[in-house]
Design a protein around this motif. Sequence first.
Motif, PDB file in Angstrom:
ATOM      1  N   UNK A  90       0.806  -1.225   0.000  1.00 11.12           N
ATOM      2  CA  UNK A  90       0.000   0.000   0.000  1.00 11.12           C
ATOM      3  C   UNK A  90       0.838   1.275   0.000  1.00 11.12           C
ATOM      4  N   UNK A  91       2.042   1.215   0.567  1.00 14.74           N
ATOM      5  CA  UNK A  91       2.868   2.431   0.657  1.00 14.74           C
ATOM      6  C   UNK A  91       3.930   2.482  -0.422  1.00 14.74           C
ATOM      7  N   UNK A  92       3.738   1.707  -1.462  1.00 14.15           N
ATOM      8  CA  UNK A  92       4.625   1.822  -2.616  1.00 14.15           C
ATOM      9  C   UNK A  92       3.788   2.253  -3.805  1.00 14.15           C
ATOM     10  N   UNK A  93       4.452   2.915  -4.758  1.00 12.79           N
ATOM     11  CA  UNK A  93       3.710   3.320  -5.947  1.00 12.79           C
ATOM     12  C   UNK A  93       3.395   2.078  -6.778  1.00 12.79           C
TER      13      UNK A  93
ATOM     14  N   UNK B 182       9.610  -3.426   1.113  1.00  9.71           N
ATOM     15  CA  UNK B 182       8.588  -4.440   0.846  1.00  9.71           C
ATOM     16  C   UNK B 182       8.467  -5.385   2.048  1.00  9.71           C
ATOM     17  N   UNK B 183       9.611  -5.799   2.583  1.00  7.03           N
ATOM     18  CA  UNK B 183       9.593  -6.685   3.753  1.00  7.03           C
ATOM     19  C   UNK B 183       8.901  -5.996   4.916  1.00  7.03           C
ATOM     20  N   UNK B 184       9.124  -4.686   5.013  1.00  6.68           N
ATOM     21  CA  UNK B 184       8.516  -3.916   6.079  1.00  6.68           C
ATOM     22  C   UNK B 184       6.989  -3.943   5.963  1.00  6.68           C
ATOM     23  N   UNK B 185       6.484  -3.913   4.734  1.00  2.58           N
ATOM     24  CA  UNK B 185       5.034  -3.834   4.547  1.00  2.58           C
ATOM     25  C   UNK B 185       4.369  -5.199   4.579  1.00  2.58           C
ATOM     26  N   UNK B 186       5.026  -6.217   4.048  1.00  2.00           N
ATOM     27  CA  UNK B 186       4.410  -7.540   3.997  1.00  2.00           C
ATOM     28  C   UNK B 186       5.495  -8.579   3.730  1.00  2.00           C
ATOM     29  N   UNK B 187       5.986  -9.192   4.822  1.00  2.00           N
ATOM     30  CA  UNK B 187       7.106 -10.118   4.664  1.00  2.00           C
ATOM     31  C   UNK B 187       6.718 -11.374   3.890  1.00  2.00           C
ATOM     32  N   UNK B 188       5.522 -11.913   4.194  1.00  3.21           N
ATOM     33  CA  UNK B 188       5.106 -13.148   3.524  1.00  3.21           C
ATOM     34  C   UNK B 188       4.986 -12.918   2.026  1.00  3.21           C
ATOM     35  N   UNK B 189       4.298 -11.834   1.663  1.00  3.40           N
ATOM     36  CA  UNK B 189       4.114 -11.549   0.246  1.00  3.40           C
ATOM     37  C   UNK B 189       5.456 -11.376  -0.445  1.00  3.40           C
ATOM     38  N   UNK B 190       6.388 -10.735   0.234  1.00  2.00           N
ATOM     39  CA  UNK B 190       7.698 -10.493  -0.367  1.00  2.00           C
ATOM     40  C   UNK B 190       8.424 -11.813  -0.616  1.00  2.00           C
ATOM     41  N   UNK B 191       8.276 -12.755   0.298  1.00  2.00           N
ATOM     42  CA  UNK B 191       8.879 -14.077   0.074  1.00  2.00           C
ATOM     43  C   UNK B 191       8.225 -14.738  -1.134  1.00  2.00           C
ATOM     44  N   UNK B 192       6.904 -14.540  -1.292  1.00  2.00           N
ATOM     45  CA  UNK B 192       6.196 -15.150  -2.413  1.00  2.00           C
ATOM     46  C   UNK B 192       6.630 -14.557  -3.745  1.00  2.00           C
ATOM     47  N   UNK B 193       7.235 -13.388  -3.702  1.00  3.63           N
ATOM     48  CA  UNK B 193       7.744 -12.795  -4.942  1.00  3.63           C
ATOM     49  C   UNK B 193       9.185 -13.252  -5.200  1.00  3.63           C
TER      50      UNK B 193
END
Lengths: 239, 304
Positions: A90-93, B182-193
């Motif tokens: 949400x906090x990224x473009x 990205x890890x700060x916002x959603x660690x699980x999702x970032x691993x999935x990427x």
Amino acid sequence: MMLELRGVHAHYGPIHALRGVDMAVQVGEVVTLIGANGAGKSTLMMSLFGLPRASAGHIIFDGEDITGLPAHAIARRGIALVPEGRRIYPRMTVLENLQMGAALADPLNFEVDLQRMCALFPILGERRHQRGGTLSGGEQQMLAIARALMARPKLLLLDEPSLGLAPLYIRKIFQTLRELNRDHGMTILLVEQNAHHALRVAHRAYVLQHGSIVLAGTGRELLASAEVRAAYLEGGQVR
Amino acid sequence: MALALQQLINGLTLGAVYGLIAIGYTMVYGIIGMINFAHGDIYMVSAFIAVTGFTLLAALGVSSVPLALLVVLVVSVLFTSVYGWAVERTAYRPLRGSTRLAPLISAIGMSIFLQNMVQLTQGARVKPIAPVLIGGFDLLTIDDFTVHLAYSQVLIILVTVALMLAFTFVINRTSFGRQQRACEQDRTMTALLGIDVDRTISFTFMLGAMLAAVAGVLVTVYYGVVDFYIGFVVGIKAFTAAVFGGIGSLPGAMLGAILNGLIEAFWVAYLPPEYKDVATFAILILVLMFRPSGLLGRPEVEKV
């Protein structure tokens, strides 16, 4: 064979969520998994990435046993997920979200892929400098799909892409999936509660109930099946 | 007036040092939601590395100040980043997925361990070094009070500004920075990427330790003395700065640190100096009462 599950069991906390799931996705296929709320659909999707890890059974992707690999290693083998609830940053473009999707891809492809995504979903091009959190639900879903595609995956997984979206967006998203499969040969595994749309787009489908596959067939067969009609089509989601 | 100007300079210097350390607290909090209580001691370790470095270089007959500074900075940053990495790897990573309290206790343990390690190997007494950077500018004199700007202060402020700019660039513009956010916002999702989240967390600890290392070297140059306990006090101050500015926010940490430095410097100048720490923490409490997420912190509620 793109993906194969052999007797997969998984636990979600204290819940025995998957109880020996056998299923397969062939190259170039669209496969749909339908089931009621709590049937274990999302657990199945996440367990492909080892979150939670399968407690028994094997997951074979592209000829390789990926059971027990860490999530990022599985993603690197060419599986991309559009998760339940979209989970865009949400906090990224919009652009940064897409860059995150392309984190593993060849940087040389980035511009081409970005143009492709903007052609597929023009709204993303228009909003590329807007923060993800400011997009509407439907736009976020498009962003989540585009982010997954940026990795150029071999297998695209979608978990409830139509959940909570306006009919206009739902149609757009299913149309996009159909095009991706038909024109680009994308292999797709789709989890849906919206069985009607999902079965129409699918070559084959499975019905998951209480963590087990209870029915399998072509999309058309399941659409016509009295059992499926009663449980998942007429009158919406009957438990 | 002259005193105020002098304290402005002193306060900014102090704030710069706090800022370099506060970044480490706020980044680690941002990515794994824990307060790394051993971070102040990482800074202390780097100050000891600096003392050893400067002493060794002086014994070897290196007389060039810029060369000595550069060598000590590089060596200290390298060693300290290894410490940062090792602390995370041994004390925090095994506890990930455990309760929120476990790594916190582990961090306190790590802090005590580092302090005792340095105390045992380096001795408990204050360690001085021969002054590295002597002299400064006399800016102006009003009523017999000369405003003095030491070279070491110029060094601290310049290095800090340069590092903050570089750091902001890394976080906002590079792919590592993007993965970190990205890890700060959603660690699980970032691993999935496909991103190795553990590695990103390791890098975050190393980056925080590097900035703290620079602070350690600069403080050694500035004060000329170190002891095994400096990490605790400065660590708490820097942590306060991070909370003050809004924990998890990078500009917040910088702002909070500068304000903390200024509050401290001005309090000492005009009010009873023994109460300076009381003042810092009292102001922190006041800010948190009215803005619980700190000056630049994000409110917890977010549009989904």
